[in-house]
Design an enzyme around this catalytic site. Structure first.
Site, mmCIF file in Angstrom:
data_model
loop_
_atom_site.group_PDB
_atom_site.id
_atom_site.type_symbol
_atom_site.label_atom_id
_atom_site.label_comp_id
_atom_site.label_asym_id
_atom_site.label_seq_id
_atom_site.Cartn_x
_atom_site.Cartn_y
_atom_site.Cartn_z
ATOM 1 N N ASP A 74 -49.252 78.762 65.475
ATOM 2 C CA ASP A 74 -47.914 78.960 64.899
ATOM 3 C C ASP A 74 -48.004 80.135 63.938
ATOM 4 O OD1 ASP A 74 -48.866 78.032 62.448
ATOM 5 O OD2 ASP A 74 -47.884 76.073 62.597
ATOM 6 N N SER A 106 -54.019 72.740 55.119
ATOM 7 C CA SER A 106 -53.849 72.542 56.563
ATOM 8 C C SER A 106 -55.055 72.998 57.385
ATOM 9 C CB SER A 106 -52.600 73.274 57.059
ATOM 10 O OG SER A 106 -52.668 74.645 56.725
ATOM 11 N N HIS A 145 -51.025 79.390 61.468
ATOM 12 C CA HIS A 145 -52.257 78.649 61.763
ATOM 13 C C HIS A 145 -52.889 79.076 63.091
ATOM 14 C CE1 HIS A 145 -49.775 75.950 59.173
ATOM 15 N NE2 HIS A 145 -50.923 75.849 58.539
#
Ligand SMILES: *[C@@H]1O[C@H](CO)[C@@H](O)[C@H](O)[C@H]1NC(C)=O
Ligand SMILES: *[C@@H]1O[C@H](CO)[C@@H](O)[C@H](O)[C@H]1NC(C)=O
Ligand SMILES: *[C@@H]1O[C@H](CO)[C@@H](O)[C@H](O)[C@H]1NC(C)=O
Ligand SMILES: *[C@@H]1O[C@H](CO)[C@@H](O)[C@H](O)[C@H]1NC(C)=O
Length: 349
Positions: A323, A33, A326
């Site tokens: 979040d 990610s 991240h």
């Protein structure tokens, strides 16, 4: 008439010619990610972020599948190298080889070096990302012609960024690897996969490669929230493993530079800068480090972040994390700038 056609030539062909002649004509990303621009939108997995509030600070407020409120590190890196401000995901049908010729991401959120990590949430394993890359090279040859395609591949910057999920989503989260390997043995296992991957990239013509290190993963808000005994501080065991693994990758880089003639391999380490931001947030213009912006800031990511998004913070630029797993766009920008200065600058010249 002559002048007219030369203006047209400049307008339409010069940007393209200048990219082929550029020091780094394309940015090519593999990993998780940290560098996935939205490939997971096109596969069957719950590891997704193509919905609000993700992307709320992206151009047009658009959720793209990037796990952030805005851009991710590769977007900033691409821009820093004078390419484009966004690196598109390979599986996006709205993009084709004319866009991918200057940059493409094969990355998949929630993946790892270990095949068992990508299996946890059914995402794209690293070996499959390499298969996609081979297909990309074929398309690039058709599009640019073989010799220009080869030149582009040799000059492109290949970014490898993953590993956090191998520990936090796999080794320490589910049974399996922990019964086979000690943490140190697991690090060696992962470093072996990284080595093999770089050998394969080299075999495919890549010469400029950035091997990314792990962040201080014990300081991710999710890990702090669940650090009950440690009073919500960073989990030192996870940070120590990140430091050890980074040391492994750094040594691997030195070794591969001896083994592979003509390779320009650098170890890009985000650990120190991110820890510095977390310890001295005010110096970087942040106010909140232990909790994330999205939802309650304690546990949520992906769909959970979306469901509870009415609790989200108003101004993500005050937060280090978007979040529970991240960074915010602002943090990504600071890390990218640091990496350009401290690791990737040699590729600018
Ligand atoms: C790529 O897509 C653009 C539209 O976004 C189109 O104009 C172009 O012809 C396509 N190029 C190729 C090589 O398919
Ligand atoms: C991961 O899976 C691929 C495809 O099955 C396989 O080729 C590769 O050897 C596996 N990697 C490891 C380290 O087991
Ligand atoms: C391009 O690279 C491939 C693979 O390394 C090689 O076989 C081929 O001869 C190269 N072609 C040109 C035109 O340089
Ligand atoms: C990785 O680091 C650990 C701890 O520093 C060390 O014991 C191990 O030999 C290293 N492995 C590699 C492949 O460098």
């Amino acid at each position: 008439m002559e002048m007219h056609s030369s203006i047209i030539f400049c307008m339409f062909f010069l940007p393209w010619l200048s990219m082929v002649g550029a020091k780094v004509p394309a940015m090519i990303a593999f990993g998780d990610s940290s560098v996935d621009a939205g490939n997971n939108n096109y596969i069957a997995t719950v590891a997704r972020s193509n919905f609000q509030p993700y992307g709320r600070d992206f151009v047009g407020g658009k959720p793209t599948g990037r796990f952030s409120n805005g851009r991710i590190a590769t977007d900033f890196l691409s821009q820093a190298f004078g390419i484009k401000p966004y690196v598109p995901p390979y599986l996006d049908p709205n993009h084709n080889i004319s866009h991918f010729a200057t940059g493409v991401s094969f990355a998949s959120a929630a993946t790892g070096y270990d095949n068992a990590t990508s299996d946890v949430l059914s995402v794209i394993p690293l070996w499959k990302q390499l298969e996609y890359y081979k297909g990309y090279q074929k398309k690039l040859s058709v599009y640019l012609g073989e010799s220009r395609a080869n030149e582009t591949v040799a000059k492109a910057l290949h970014i490898i960024s993953l590993g956090t999920n191998d520990f936090l989503e796999n080794y320490f989260a589910i049974p399996g690897r922990a019964s086979q390997y000690t943490p140190r043995e697991y690090q060696n296992f992962l470093a072996g996969i990284a080595e093999n991957f770089i050998y394969k990239l080299y075999g495919l013509g890549a010469r400029k490669i950035s091997l990314g290190g792990l962040p201080p993963m014990g300081c991710l808000p999710l890990e702090r929230t669940t650090n009950f005994v440690g009073g919500n501080e960073c989990v030192s065991n996870y940070n120590n493993i990140a430091l050890e693994f980074n040391d492994n990758l750094s040594k691997l880089t030195t070794k591969l530079k001896k083994d592979l003639p003509g390779i320009r391999l650098v170890f890009s380490n985000p650990y120190d800068i991110l820890l510095q931001i977390i310890k001295r947030p005010a110096q970087y213009g942040f106010q909140v480090t232990s909790m994330a912006c999205c939802a309650t800031g304690m546990f949520e990511m992906g769909y959970a972040c979306s469901r509870a998004s009415s609790f989200s913070c108003i101004d993500a630029s005050r937060y280090v994390f978007w979040d529970s797993f991240h960074p915010t766009e602002k943090t990504n920008g600071i890390i990218a700038k640091y990496l350009v200065k401290n690791a990737l600058a040699q590729f600018l010249h």
